[in-house]
Every structure is written in structure tokens, then in C-alpha cells.
Design a protein around this motif. Sequence first.
Motif, mmCIF file in Angstrom:
data_model
loop_
_atom_site.group_PDB
_atom_site.id
_atom_site.type_symbol
_atom_site.label_atom_id
_atom_site.label_comp_id
_atom_site.label_asym_id
_atom_site.label_seq_id
_atom_site.Cartn_x
_atom_site.Cartn_y
_atom_site.Cartn_z
ATOM 1 N N SER A 140 -47.752 -4.001 -26.640
ATOM 2 C CA SER A 140 -48.274 -4.988 -27.782
ATOM 3 C C SER A 140 -49.546 -4.633 -28.431
ATOM 4 O O SER A 140 -49.713 -4.633 -29.658
ATOM 5 N N SER A 167 -34.723 -5.915 -30.881
ATOM 6 C CA SER A 167 -34.884 -7.027 -31.634
ATOM 7 C C SER A 167 -34.721 -8.270 -30.801
ATOM 8 O O SER A 167 -33.694 -8.029 -30.037
ATOM 9 N N TYR A 201 -44.888 -5.287 -33.793
ATOM 10 C CA TYR A 201 -45.070 -6.505 -34.129
ATOM 11 C C TYR A 201 -46.267 -6.760 -34.819
ATOM 12 O O TYR A 201 -46.373 -7.517 -35.851
ATOM 13 N N ARG A 202 -47.465 -6.157 -34.662
ATOM 14 C CA ARG A 202 -48.648 -6.240 -35.173
ATOM 15 C C ARG A 202 -48.995 -5.544 -36.397
ATOM 16 O O ARG A 202 -50.016 -5.721 -37.150
ATOM 17 N N ASP A 223 -44.367 -0.877 -29.961
ATOM 18 C CA ASP A 223 -44.296 -2.373 -30.430
ATOM 19 C C ASP A 223 -44.880 -2.467 -31.743
ATOM 20 O O ASP A 223 -46.125 -2.186 -32.187
ATOM 21 N N GLU A 228 -39.743 -1.771 -30.389
ATOM 22 C CA GLU A 228 -39.648 -3.423 -30.368
ATOM 23 C C GLU A 228 -40.187 -3.759 -31.740
ATOM 24 O O GLU A 228 -40.939 -3.183 -32.317
ATOM 25 N N TRP A 229 -39.425 -4.745 -32.309
ATOM 26 C CA TRP A 229 -39.737 -5.392 -33.541
ATOM 27 C C TRP A 229 -39.555 -4.273 -34.835
ATOM 28 O O TRP A 229 -40.749 -3.987 -35.536
ATOM 29 N N ASP A 233 -36.181 -12.670 -30.262
ATOM 30 C CA ASP A 233 -37.371 -13.647 -30.067
ATOM 31 C C ASP A 233 -38.344 -13.297 -29.008
ATOM 32 O O ASP A 233 -38.066 -12.520 -28.192
ATOM 33 N N LEU A 234 -39.571 -13.690 -29.228
ATOM 34 C CA LEU A 234 -40.578 -13.414 -28.220
ATOM 35 C C LEU A 234 -40.025 -14.089 -26.723
ATOM 36 O O LEU A 234 -39.613 -14.997 -26.723
#
Length: 146
Positions: A62, A34, A87-88, A85, A113-114, A36-37
Amino acid sequence: MRQAEFIVHSLADVQEAVVFALRFAAGRTKFALSGDLGAGKTTFVKAFCQHLGVGDPVTSPSFSLVNCYSLQLPSGEITTVYHLDLYRLNSVEEAQDIGIDTYLYGEEYTFIEWPALIADYLPDDMIFIEILLLSDATRKITLSTR
């Protein structure tokens, strides 16, 4: 719960952080990243894969959600390293649709990730890696277990 920190000032330091993380992991193969971008999550996974001996190019998942890389073990056996990932994704159901259990509970190395979306589903032996951006070139990497 165990915790350790490592400060990274350059890309060269990232390789040292990977060795530090491997010692900290003590044989565990599941990592939740984890930060930030732009903090360096994918850069850390690239360095980790390079250290393990992955020959494939390591890129951000991503858009693909999951990237798979081949790894030849010292025994000669070929295994897979997974790089996810999330994130989405919008729900745990979407994570289940991509087969998250396969990645979480297999023997292969898995980097996520995320991971916040599936926090309640992460295995007990997960290594948590938080990357905090301190400046343009400096990161604080915090490793922890449950």
C-alpha cells in the motif's frame, strides 16, 4: 471469456483457492485483484506466494506501491514475484512512472491490487480475480479472463 467461482470459508480454504486459480490460469502469470478494502486481496497474494515457494515475508504494498519477492524456480533459477497496489495512484502517468510496463509484460508473476486505473493497459492474458466479502469469514472469489 472464461469465468469460475470459488467460495472461501476460512484461511485454510484460501490455499485451495490458490490451487484452483493456478489451474484456471493455465500458465498465465499476471493477476489483477479487485475487491473492497479488507476483502482479502493481500491475503490471497500471500497464500499464492506461499504456494509458489516464496520465502520472503509477503506484505501489503500500500505505501511502497511495489513489493518484490525472490522465487527459486524448479530449475534453480532465481526470479522475482511482483506485488503492486495502485490504490494511491491518481493517473496512468503515475503508473507509467513506477514502470508498470515492466510488471505487465515481463515473464515474472505479477499481482496487481486495485487495477482499475490501468484497465485499458492490462495484457490480454491477464487473470482477473474479484473477491467479494459475503460475511466476516466467507468470500466469493471470481476468476475471469477477457
